[in-house]
Design a protein around this motif. Structure first.
Motif, PDB file in Angstrom:
ATOM      1  N   SER A   1      14.095  33.207  37.152  1.00 40.30           N
ATOM      2  CA  SER A   1      14.113  33.738  38.501  1.00 40.30           C
ATOM      3  C   SER A   1      14.351  35.244  38.427  1.00 40.30           C
ATOM      4  O   SER A   1      15.302  35.695  37.786  1.00 40.30           O
ATOM      5  CB  SER A   1      15.206  33.041  39.318  1.00 40.30           C
ATOM      6  N   TRP A   2      13.443  35.992  39.044  1.00 37.32           N
ATOM      7  CA  TRP A   2      13.578  37.446  39.091  1.00 37.32           C
ATOM      8  C   TRP A   2      14.138  37.825  40.455  1.00 37.32           C
ATOM      9  O   TRP A   2      13.824  37.171  41.457  1.00 37.32           O
ATOM     10  CB  TRP A   2      12.212  38.098  38.877  1.00 37.32           C
ATOM     11  N   HIS A   3      14.949  38.880  40.470  1.00 38.58           N
ATOM     12  CA  HIS A   3      15.632  39.264  41.724  1.00 38.58           C
ATOM     13  C   HIS A   3      15.051  40.564  42.261  1.00 38.58           C
ATOM     14  O   HIS A   3      14.992  41.566  41.531  1.00 38.58           O
ATOM     15  CB  HIS A   3      17.137  39.375  41.470  1.00 38.58           C
ATOM     16  N   TRP A   4      14.672  40.531  43.522  1.00 39.01           N
ATOM     17  CA  TRP A   4      13.952  41.639  44.144  1.00 39.01           C
ATOM     18  C   TRP A   4      14.676  42.142  45.379  1.00 39.01           C
ATOM     19  O   TRP A   4      15.327  41.359  46.079  1.00 39.01           O
ATOM     20  CB  TRP A   4      12.542  41.185  44.561  1.00 39.01           C
ATOM     21  N   VAL A   5      14.516  43.416  45.649  1.00 35.75           N
ATOM     22  CA  VAL A   5      14.981  43.989  46.912  1.00 35.75           C
ATOM     23  C   VAL A   5      13.740  44.589  47.580  1.00 35.75           C
ATOM     24  O   VAL A   5      12.964  45.298  46.933  1.00 35.75           O
ATOM     25  CB  VAL A   5      16.060  45.068  46.682  1.00 35.75           C
ATOM     26  N   VAL A   6      13.561  44.252  48.845  1.00 39.17           N
ATOM     27  CA  VAL A   6      12.319  44.588  49.536  1.00 39.17           C
ATOM     28  C   VAL A   6      12.645  45.556  50.673  1.00 39.17           C
ATOM     29  O   VAL A   6      13.453  45.230  51.552  1.00 39.17           O
ATOM     30  CB  VAL A   6      11.675  43.293  50.086  1.00 39.17           C
ATOM     31  N   ALA A   7      12.040  46.749  50.628  1.00 39.99           N
ATOM     32  CA  ALA A   7      12.275  47.772  51.662  1.00 39.99           C
ATOM     33  C   ALA A   7      11.068  47.807  52.592  1.00 39.99           C
ATOM     34  O   ALA A   7       9.961  48.186  52.173  1.00 39.99           O
ATOM     35  CB  ALA A   7      12.492  49.133  51.003  1.00 39.99           C
ATOM     36  N   ILE A   8      11.292  47.397  53.831  1.00 38.65           N
ATOM     37  CA  ILE A   8      10.201  47.278  54.810  1.00 38.65           C
ATOM     38  C   ILE A   8      10.152  48.538  55.677  1.00 38.65           C
ATOM     39  O   ILE A   8      11.181  48.962  56.218  1.00 38.65           O
ATOM     40  CB  ILE A   8      10.412  46.008  55.664  1.00 38.65           C
ATOM     41  N   ALA A   9       8.950  49.105  55.795  1.00 40.39           N
ATOM     42  CA  ALA A   9       8.795  50.364  56.545  1.00 40.39           C
ATOM     43  C   ALA A   9       8.647  50.101  58.041  1.00 40.39           C
ATOM     44  O   ALA A   9       8.392  48.972  58.470  1.00 40.39           O
ATOM     45  CB  ALA A   9       7.570  51.104  56.020  1.00 40.39           C
ATOM     46  N   ASP A  10       8.786  51.171  58.825  1.00 37.43           N
ATOM     47  CA  ASP A  10       8.640  51.090  60.286  1.00 37.43           C
ATOM     48  C   ASP A  10       7.225  50.726  60.689  1.00 37.43           C
ATOM     49  O   ASP A  10       7.003  49.929  61.578  1.00 37.43           O
ATOM     50  CB  ASP A  10       8.937  52.464  60.911  1.00 37.43           C
ATOM     51  N   VAL A  11       6.257  51.380  60.059  1.00 36.28           N
ATOM     52  CA  VAL A  11       4.852  51.245  60.462  1.00 36.28           C
ATOM     53  C   VAL A  11       4.033  50.838  59.250  1.00 36.28           C
ATOM     54  O   VAL A  11       4.253  51.348  58.150  1.00 36.28           O
ATOM     55  CB  VAL A  11       4.319  52.610  61.008  1.00 36.28           C
ATOM     56  N   GLY A  12       3.070  49.929  59.453  1.00 38.27           N
ATOM     57  CA  GLY A  12       2.248  49.430  58.346  1.00 38.27           C
ATOM     58  C   GLY A  12       1.224  50.440  57.858  1.00 38.27           C
ATOM     59  O   GLY A  12       1.071  51.532  58.414  1.00 38.27           O
ATOM     60  N   LEU A  13       0.537  50.057  56.774  1.00 41.65           N
ATOM     61  CA  LEU A  13      -0.571  50.864  56.237  1.00 41.65           C
ATOM     62  C   LEU A  13      -1.789  49.950  56.162  1.00 41.65           C
ATOM     63  O   LEU A  13      -1.656  48.774  55.822  1.00 41.65           O
ATOM     64  CB  LEU A  13      -0.248  51.342  54.815  1.00 41.65           C
ATOM     65  N   SER A  14      -2.975  50.504  56.407  1.00 44.47           N
ATOM     66  CA  SER A  14      -4.181  49.690  56.347  1.00 44.47           C
ATOM     67  C   SER A  14      -4.645  49.553  54.898  1.00 44.47           C
ATOM     68  O   SER A  14      -4.751  50.559  54.178  1.00 44.47           O
ATOM     69  CB  SER A  14      -5.260  50.347  57.218  1.00 44.47           C
ATOM     70  N   THR A  15      -4.923  48.320  54.488  1.00 40.75           N
ATOM     71  CA  THR A  15      -5.364  48.085  53.103  1.00 40.75           C
ATOM     72  C   THR A  15      -6.693  48.791  52.808  1.00 40.75           C
ATOM     73  O   THR A  15      -6.801  49.497  51.796  1.00 40.75           O
ATOM     74  CB  THR A  15      -5.464  46.570  52.840  1.00 40.75           C
ATOM     75  N   PRO A  16      -7.737  48.657  53.659  1.00 36.71           N
ATOM     76  CA  PRO A  16      -8.989  49.363  53.364  1.00 36.71           C
ATOM     77  C   PRO A  16      -8.783  50.876  53.264  1.00 36.71           C
ATOM     78  O   PRO A  16      -9.381  51.541  52.414  1.00 36.71           O
ATOM     79  CB  PRO A  16      -9.906  49.016  54.550  1.00 36.71           C
ATOM     80  N   ALA A  17      -7.899  51.430  54.100  1.00 35.56           N
ATOM     81  CA  ALA A  17      -7.648  52.881  54.048  1.00 35.56           C
ATOM     82  C   ALA A  17      -7.010  53.263  52.718  1.00 35.56           C
ATOM     83  O   ALA A  17      -7.325  54.321  52.149  1.00 35.56           O
ATOM     84  CB  ALA A  17      -6.761  53.306  55.216  1.00 35.56           C
ATOM     85  N   ALA A  18      -6.129  52.420  52.183  1.00 39.35           N
ATOM     86  CA  ALA A  18      -5.483  52.729  50.893  1.00 39.35           C
ATOM     87  C   ALA A  18      -6.521  52.728  49.774  1.00 39.35           C
ATOM     88  O   ALA A  18      -6.502  53.606  48.903  1.00 39.35           O
ATOM     89  CB  ALA A  18      -4.368  51.725  50.611  1.00 39.35           C
ATOM     90  N   TYR A  19      -7.455  51.766  49.797  1.00 36.17           N
ATOM     91  CA  TYR A  19      -8.512  51.752  48.765  1.00 36.17           C
ATOM     92  C   TYR A  19      -9.417  52.976  48.909  1.00 36.17           C
ATOM     93  O   TYR A  19      -9.829  53.571  47.903  1.00 36.17           O
ATOM     94  CB  TYR A  19      -9.341  50.457  48.846  1.00 36.17           C
ATOM     95  N   ARG A  20      -9.728  53.352  50.153  1.00 35.59           N
ATOM     96  CA  ARG A  20     -10.572  54.552  50.355  1.00 35.59           C
ATOM     97  C   ARG A  20      -9.877  55.793  49.817  1.00 35.59           C
ATOM     98  O   ARG A  20     -10.499  56.655  49.205  1.00 35.59           O
ATOM     99  CB  ARG A  20     -10.899  54.731  51.851  1.00 35.59           C
ATOM    100  N   GLU A  21      -8.562  55.874  50.058  1.00 38.84           N
ATOM    101  CA  GLU A  21      -7.795  57.028  49.574  1.00 38.84           C
ATOM    102  C   GLU A  21      -7.785  57.057  48.045  1.00 38.84           C
ATOM    103  O   GLU A  21      -7.938  58.132  47.440  1.00 38.84           O
ATOM    104  CB  GLU A  21      -6.360  56.966  50.136  1.00 38.84           C
ATOM    105  N   LEU A  22      -7.663  55.885  47.411  1.00 38.87           N
ATOM    106  CA  LEU A  22      -7.702  55.852  45.942  1.00 38.87           C
ATOM    107  C   LEU A  22      -9.068  56.336  45.441  1.00 38.87           C
ATOM    108  O   LEU A  22      -9.131  57.132  44.490  1.00 38.87           O
ATOM    109  CB  LEU A  22      -7.412  54.435  45.423  1.00 38.87           C
ATOM    110  N   ASP A  23     -10.152  55.879  46.080  1.00 37.80           N
ATOM    111  CA  ASP A  23     -11.499  56.348  45.685  1.00 37.80           C
ATOM    112  C   ASP A  23     -11.585  57.866  45.802  1.00 37.80           C
ATOM    113  O   ASP A  23     -12.148  58.537  44.943  1.00 37.80           O
ATOM    114  CB  ASP A  23     -12.579  55.708  46.574  1.00 37.80           C
TER     115      ASP A  23
END
Ligand code: ATP
Length: 316
Positions: free
Chosen positions: A182-204
């Motif tokens: 079992s691995w232990h994680w801490v998850v930090a959730i942001a106020d506003v989401g990010l669009s997945t297609p926009a993140a891929y476009r930015e990487l390109d």
């Protein structure tokens, strides 16, 4: 063409008569290697999925039509019509099995919207498993995963859960077989989401400009670290090719990553396309300490502690 049988008609003995409750986890990518853009518009992925203990819950009841209600994360923001992945999944299963898509579905959402935790994909997986039980269509997990692949690249993984390799556009999943840890994680959730297609476009864009980091490459080091079962070793092998893109779109995430490491995390990465950041802790007590540090740093909307791997979409 096969005639649809009626879940609420003569054949009522088939399937569940009472409500079916399905719990489905969020995912993180321990390794997210993004390859070239394919002709179909998707990127070739080489990823290691990991299901963690943050859950959405979908309850399915018999009904005369198909209807969806919800509570929790994204309520009032997320459309409950035919664009919702829950409704799309119910239609896809009904079409495949030749039944009428009749059900009253209620979603209790704890996975944040557009968070890089695959919440929408999780809900699609939950709908497939819940409606299969409600309608008594009795499909195997592999058959459900086949339908899932058309709904989204992450949906098949969320049918299985655990830790798994994902290839193709992420839809081709094979389990990573290691002794249970079992691995232990801490998850930090942001106020506003990010669009997945926009993140891929930015990487390109970053890659074209020559300013993206070197691609991660093979998953061998990460898979070796999972076998060693030492969180300090695993911490050194976590990686995400989309992280530079997420940081370029949301520079404040650098502060979140720094705050987690200052609070004692072994490592922190952006989850999928972000903006959620996940931190690996040495053990459960350390995870609580990192969570407290992150909360007091005030760098995100909410901090949750989780463990993984956990099972995929399951009734009960
Ligand atoms: P991923 O990690 O798979 O890229 P994500 O966690 O960033 O996904 P999701 O919350 O899964 O993002 O959803 C992305 C978009 O999908 C939402 O903004 C919404 O428009 C659409 N969507 C459709 N159905 C759902 C659903 N049931 N829950 C969440 N989003 C949904």
């Amino acid at each position: 063409m096969t005639e649809a049988w009626r879940p609420d008609g003569e054949d009522e003995r088939r399937g569940a008569s009472g409500p079916v409750k399905v719990r489905v986890p969020a995912k993180v990518n321990l390794h997210l290697g993004v390859g070239p853009l394919r002709r179909d518009g998707y990127h070739e992925l080489n990823t290691v999925y990991h299901a963690i203990s943050i859950y959405d819950e979908l309850t399915a009841r018999r009904g005369d039509t198909l209807a969806l209600t919800m509570e929790g994360e994204g309520t009032g923001e997320l459309a409950l019509d035919d664009t919702n992945l829950v409704i799309r999944a119910a239609h896809a299963l009904a079409g495949y099995a030749g039944v009428l898509p009749h059900a009253r579905l209620h979603l209790r959402k704890q996975i944040p919207l557009a968070g890089g935790l695959a919440g929408g994909s999780a809900d699609a997986a939950a709908a497939l498993v819940a409606c299969d039980a409600l309608w008594g269509t009795g499909l195997s997990r592999d058959e459900l995963a086949g339908i899932a692949a058309d709904l989204g690249s992450d949906v098949p993984f969320l049918i299985y859960g655990g830790t798994a390799l994902g290839t193709g556009r992420g839809e081709a999943v094979s389990p990573v077989l290691v002794r249970p840890t079992s691995w232990h994680w801490v998850v930090a959730i942001a106020d506003v989401g990010l669009s997945t297609p926009a993140a891929y476009r930015e990487l390109d864009r970053l890659r074209k400009a020559g300013t993206a980091g070197a691609p991660l490459g093979s998953t061998d080091a990460l898979l070796g670290a999972l076998r060693q079962r030492d969180p300090r070793v695993l911490a050194r092998t976590l990686g995400n090719d989309l992280q530079d893109a997420a940081l370029a779109m949301r520079p404040a995430l650098a502060d979140t990553l720094k705050a987690g490491e200052a609070a004692g995390a072994l490592a922190g990465i952006v989850s999928g396309s972000g903006p959620t950041c996940v931190f690996l802790a040495a053990d459960a007590a350390d995870a609580e300490r990192v969570a407290a540090g992150l909360t007091s740093a005030g760098v995100c909307r909410e901090v949750r502690v989780a463990h993984g791997p956990v099972a995929g979409a399951r009734v009960g």
